[in-house]
Design a protein around this motif. Structure first.
Motif, PDB file in Angstrom:
ATOM      1  N   GLN A 162      27.031  36.287  49.998  1.00 21.77           N
ATOM      2  CA  GLN A 162      26.341  35.843  48.787  1.00 21.77           C
ATOM      3  C   GLN A 162      25.053  35.100  49.139  1.00 21.77           C
ATOM      4  OE1 GLN A 162      28.933  34.131  45.729  1.00 21.77           O
ATOM      5  NE2 GLN A 162      30.659  35.023  46.791  1.00 21.77           N
ATOM      6  N   ILE A 174      30.195  39.941  34.134  1.00 27.39           N
ATOM      7  CA  ILE A 174      28.813  40.428  34.261  1.00 27.39           C
ATOM      8  C   ILE A 174      27.792  39.324  33.985  1.00 27.39           C
ATOM      9  CG2 ILE A 174      27.124  41.715  32.863  1.00 27.39           C
ATOM     10  CD1 ILE A 174      28.536  44.168  33.351  1.00 27.39           C
ATOM     11  N   GLY A 175      28.078  38.531  32.961  1.00 25.94           N
ATOM     12  CA  GLY A 175      27.106  37.515  32.575  1.00 25.94           C
ATOM     13  C   GLY A 175      27.190  36.225  33.380  1.00 25.94           C
ATOM     14  N   ARG A 176      28.177  36.186  34.315  1.00 25.47           N
ATOM     15  CA  ARG A 176      28.378  34.937  35.055  1.00 25.47           C
ATOM     16  C   ARG A 176      27.230  34.685  36.035  1.00 25.47           C
ATOM     17  NH1 ARG A 176      33.696  35.237  37.946  1.00 25.47           N
ATOM     18  NH2 ARG A 176      34.482  35.705  35.889  1.00 25.47           N
ATOM     19  N   VAL A 177      26.809  33.454  36.085  1.00 28.66           N
ATOM     20  CA  VAL A 177      25.718  33.104  37.004  1.00 28.66           C
ATOM     21  C   VAL A 177      26.282  33.044  38.427  1.00 28.66           C
ATOM     22  CG1 VAL A 177      23.998  31.341  37.568  1.00 28.66           C
ATOM     23  CG2 VAL A 177      24.660  31.746  35.190  1.00 28.66           C
ATOM     24  N   PRO A 178      25.594  33.655  39.410  1.00 30.88           N
ATOM     25  CA  PRO A 178      26.101  33.602  40.783  1.00 30.88           C
ATOM     26  C   PRO A 178      26.178  32.164  41.282  1.00 30.88           C
ATOM     27  CG  PRO A 178      24.207  35.088  40.595  1.00 30.88           C
ATOM     28  CD  PRO A 178      24.315  34.358  39.305  1.00 30.88           C
ATOM     29  N   ARG A 211      36.250  42.410  34.368  1.00 29.25           N
ATOM     30  CA  ARG A 211      34.993  42.497  35.117  1.00 29.25           C
ATOM     31  C   ARG A 211      33.782  42.419  34.194  1.00 29.25           C
ATOM     32  NH1 ARG A 211      34.161  40.702  39.440  1.00 29.25           N
ATOM     33  NH2 ARG A 211      35.799  39.394  38.713  1.00 29.25           N
ATOM     34  N   SER A 212      33.931  43.011  32.996  1.00 32.50           N
ATOM     35  CA  SER A 212      32.793  42.996  32.067  1.00 32.50           C
ATOM     36  C   SER A 212      32.494  41.575  31.614  1.00 32.50           C
ATOM     37  CB  SER A 212      33.048  43.904  30.868  1.00 32.50           C
ATOM     38  OG  SER A 212      34.103  43.386  30.106  1.00 32.50           O
ATOM     39  N   THR A 263      21.203  36.363  48.134  1.00 34.18           N
ATOM     40  CA  THR A 263      20.183  35.515  47.516  1.00 34.18           C
ATOM     41  C   THR A 263      18.912  35.524  48.361  1.00 34.18           C
ATOM     42  OG1 THR A 263      21.982  34.119  46.747  1.00 34.18           O
ATOM     43  CG2 THR A 263      19.790  33.206  46.554  1.00 34.18           C
ATOM     44  N   LEU A 283      41.396  45.503  33.972  1.00 35.58           N
ATOM     45  CA  LEU A 283      40.465  45.192  35.063  1.00 35.58           C
ATOM     46  C   LEU A 283      39.015  45.350  34.609  1.00 35.58           C
ATOM     47  CD1 LEU A 283      40.515  44.656  38.242  1.00 35.58           C
ATOM     48  CD2 LEU A 283      40.079  47.077  38.437  1.00 35.58           C
ATOM     49  N   PHE A 284      38.739  46.433  33.895  1.00 31.32           N
ATOM     50  CA  PHE A 284      37.368  46.681  33.430  1.00 31.32           C
ATOM     51  C   PHE A 284      36.928  45.595  32.443  1.00 31.32           C
ATOM     52  CE2 PHE A 284      38.480  51.307  34.345  1.00 31.32           C
ATOM     53  CZ  PHE A 284      37.816  51.302  35.555  1.00 31.32           C
ATOM     54  N   VAL A 285      37.846  45.218  31.552  1.00 33.81           N
ATOM     55  CA  VAL A 285      37.511  44.173  30.570  1.00 33.81           C
ATOM     56  C   VAL A 285      37.232  42.855  31.300  1.00 33.81           C
ATOM     57  CG1 VAL A 285      38.407  42.776  28.661  1.00 33.81           C
ATOM     58  CG2 VAL A 285      38.776  45.234  28.667  1.00 33.81           C
TER      59      VAL A 285
END
Lengths: 253, 179
Positions: free
Chosen positions: B95, B25-29, B21-22, B99, B17-19
């Protein structure tokens, strides 16, 4: 010096040297005020390493003295890690007034429930330790890891459910700590089952390597700028038109 | 041994799960166009009808007990689907509100903050409502109404409409009519 010893020294020294860099980065990027507990934990880990490393290389220091300092240091480290998890929870929920109270209640109750689960799990598990000290250590280790891992999993799932943005440093810190807590949980379960001395070097190296990766992850997280969400004021009418068109389409379905 | 295996299994799942989710992290909303494509239509009147106690009482009185239980379970399952839709829309509006909170216009920021607060409450409240409805499916005789969900949903959609009006006064109200 043998290769395993060299590897051990590298895995012992490198993460703490990197943590010193991490602390300096936090000061430079003015993140100390935002994450005071995480900064304290980072500095503490470096200081603890320096003390232990010095004792290890002092001829006058005995093994018992080293163990005592290691145990006391480990206990403080555990408390600080809990404080970091609490800080992460507070940081995540503080920007949502509707959830501030909920976050505090959730943290407290989740800790209590996880503690009960952990105590029950440990009580019903079998083990091979006969030495009282090592038995106590493995029990505490497992309980702490179950609680920390559980709290972080809960936070990650809740953040996903509540659509919290994955753009802040807070989640980077949480994930780094989560990697470490989950691997430590697996290792502590193996140690409890097969004894502290079983595959001692291998498990210790895995644990230290995980911590190394965890510190690298924290550095990578803090190195990049906090990603900004697109600002609505940049193109509000255009975006709203798309939004309304989609809603109108739904109205006619 | 079983407990050890369980602990290791939990550790592996948590690590996975942590991997996972990590990587996120870089995904654009998502932008608003993507969000709007995912919105689900929710019929509030139908939902109110499904959870109306008078309607339930009428069915209970006029139908044989066994048939009532079957129909009541179907009604409750449909109500769960509506709540699921409401919860899904709340997640999307969350979301949008997130924004809006970063806007340079203080009024948009305030409207975004209100929208986020209402959507968060609604999302949590939906979980509770679904739990209550599931309990009622298991025990059709119990009287656990998911009261308040409609009010909260309307409160949230008004927040979304207010945000829309601030950005484009002529079109904003459409949001609350559709959601």
């Amino acid at each position: 010096m043998t290769a395993p010893r060299l590897l051990f020294l590298y895995l012992w020294i490198a993460p703490h040297a990197l943590q010193a860099v991490l602390a300096a980065m936090m000061i430079h990027r003015k993140l100390v005020r935002k994450f005071p507990v995480f900064f304290t934990y980072t500095v503490y880990e470096v200081v603890q390493f320096l003390v232990l490393f010095t004792i290890d290389h002092l001829d006058s220091a005995s093994a018992d003295q080293y163990t005592s300092v290691w145990l006391a240091g480990g206990a403080i480290s555990i408390v600080l890690r809990f404080a970091v998890v609490h800080e992460i929870f507070s940081n995540v929920f503080q920007s949502y007034p509707a959830l501030q109270e909920f976050g505090g209640v959730l943290f407290r109750w989740a800790t209590v429930v996880l503690m009960l689960v952990a105590v029950m799990l440990v009580a019903y598990s079998s083990g091979s330790e006969v030495n009282r000290l090592t038995l106590s250590l493995t029990i505490i280790d497992r309980i702490v890891n179950i609680i920390q891992c559980g709290l972080l999993v809960l936070l990650i799932l809740l953040a996903r459910f509540l659509s919290f943005p994955w753009t802040s440093y807070t989640f980077g810190i949480a994930l780094g700590l989560g990697f470490f807590a989950s691997v430590e949980l697996g290792i502590s379960a193996l140690r409890a089952q097969y004894g502290v001395l079983a595959e001692h070097n291998l498990l210790t190296n895995i644990s230290m390597a995980t911590y190394h990766c965890c510190v690298l992850f924290w550095i990578a997280t803090l190195l990049r700028p906090e990603r900004e969400r697109p600002r609505l004021s940049s193109a509000p009418n255009h975006n709203l038109e798309h939004w309304n068109n989609a809603l109108q389409r739904l109205l006619h379905q | 041994m079983t407990i050890t295996l369980l602990s290791i299994l939990f550790a592996v799942v948590a690590l996975f799960l942590f991997v996972l989710r990590s990587i996120g992290i870089g995904r654009v909303p998502m932008d608003e166009a993507e969000l709007s494509e995912q919105i689900r239509a929710v019929d509030l009147d139908a939902f109110q009808n499904l959870t109306d106690s008078d309607e339930e009482e009428y069915l209970r009185t006029n139908l044989p007990a066994a048939e009532f239980r079957v129909i009541q379970r179907q009604r409750l399952r449909a109500a769960i689907e509506y709540v699921g839709g409401v919860s899904h829309n709340a997640g999307l509006l969350l979301q949008l509100g997130q924004t809006a909170r970063r806007s340079s216009d203080p009024r948009v920021v305030e409207a975004g903050r209100n929208l986020v607060d209402n959507a968060l409450r609604l999302r949590l409240y939906s979980v509770l409502a679904i739990c209550k409805l599931c309990l009622r499916i298991a025990f059709p005789g119990t009287l656990l109404q998911p009261a308040g969900i409609v009010d909260r949903y309307q409160q949230m959609t008004e927040g979304a409409a207010q945000l829309g009006r601030l950005q484009s006064p002529s079109r904003g109200a459409l949001i609350s009519r559709t959601l």
